[in-house]
Design a protein around this motif. Structure first.
Motif, short mmCIF file in Angstrom:
data_model
loop_
_atom_site.label_atom_id
_atom_site.label_comp_id
_atom_site.label_asym_id
_atom_site.label_seq_id
_atom_site.Cartn_x
_atom_site.Cartn_y
_atom_site.Cartn_z
N TYR A 147 0.61 -1.12 0.23
CA TYR A 147 0.16 0.07 -0.08
C TYR A 147 1.02 1.70 0.28
O TYR A 147 0.72 2.54 -0.73
N GLU A 148 2.34 1.24 0.10
CA GLU A 148 3.26 2.20 0.42
C GLU A 148 3.87 1.98 -0.90
O GLU A 148 4.07 3.94 -1.88
N LYS A 152 -0.91 5.12 -10.39
CA LYS A 152 0.01 6.47 -9.18
C LYS A 152 0.56 5.48 -8.93
O LYS A 152 0.15 4.77 -7.70
N VAL A 153 1.57 5.55 -9.16
CA VAL A 153 2.78 4.71 -7.78
C VAL A 153 3.88 5.55 -7.32
O VAL A 153 4.16 6.51 -7.48
N SER A 154 4.33 4.75 -5.89
CA SER A 154 5.45 5.60 -5.31
C SER A 154 7.18 5.86 -6.47
O SER A 154 6.69 4.93 -6.76
N ALA A 185 3.36 -5.09 -5.23
CA ALA A 185 1.90 -5.23 -4.75
C ALA A 185 1.57 -5.29 -5.42
O ALA A 185 0.16 -5.92 -4.47
N ILE A 186 0.62 -5.49 -6.37
CA ILE A 186 -0.45 -5.72 -7.56
C ILE A 186 -1.20 -7.07 -7.68
O ILE A 186 -2.44 -7.32 -7.13
N GLU A 187 -0.15 -8.47 -7.31
CA GLU A 187 -0.36 -9.20 -7.05
C GLU A 187 -0.55 -9.03 -6.02
O GLU A 187 -1.92 -10.27 -5.34
#
Length: 94
Positions: free
Chosen positions: A6-7, A30-32, A43-45
């Motif tokens: 989630y970060e 939109k990602v870090s 993270a998506i998985e």
């Protein structure tokens, strides 16, 4: 230091272009700005429970902005976008 999923993923982008990408089983996020393609895929998985085929990333420069009539110019933050192609499953855009 390992970031949580989630970060890494800030939010899903829901635009007209992302609606067109959905037909090709692609989704925009939109990602870090410091996240790598491997971290984004993991993270998506983890968050959505799908299988990621590929990740394409783009870095955007923040636009110059000014407040009212003041000649002082500031900038919006730089940000990073990821377009994720899925091999299996789909993500609900709610």
């Amino acid at each position: 230091m390992q970031k949580s999923a989630y970060e890494t993923i800030i939010h899903m982008m829901m635009t007209e272009k992302s609606a067109v990408l959905k037909e090709q089983n692609q989704y925009a996020f939109k990602v870090s700005p410091k996240a790598s393609k491997f971290e984004i895929a993991a993270a998506i998985e983890e968050i959505y429970g799908v299988k990621v085929k590929s990740v394409n990333t783009m870095n955007y420069q923040g636009k110059p902005k000014r407040a009212g009539r003041s000649p002082m110019v500031g900038r919006r933050a730089n940000w990073k976008k990821a377009v994720v192609t899925l091999s299996e499953g789909s993500i609900e855009m709610a």
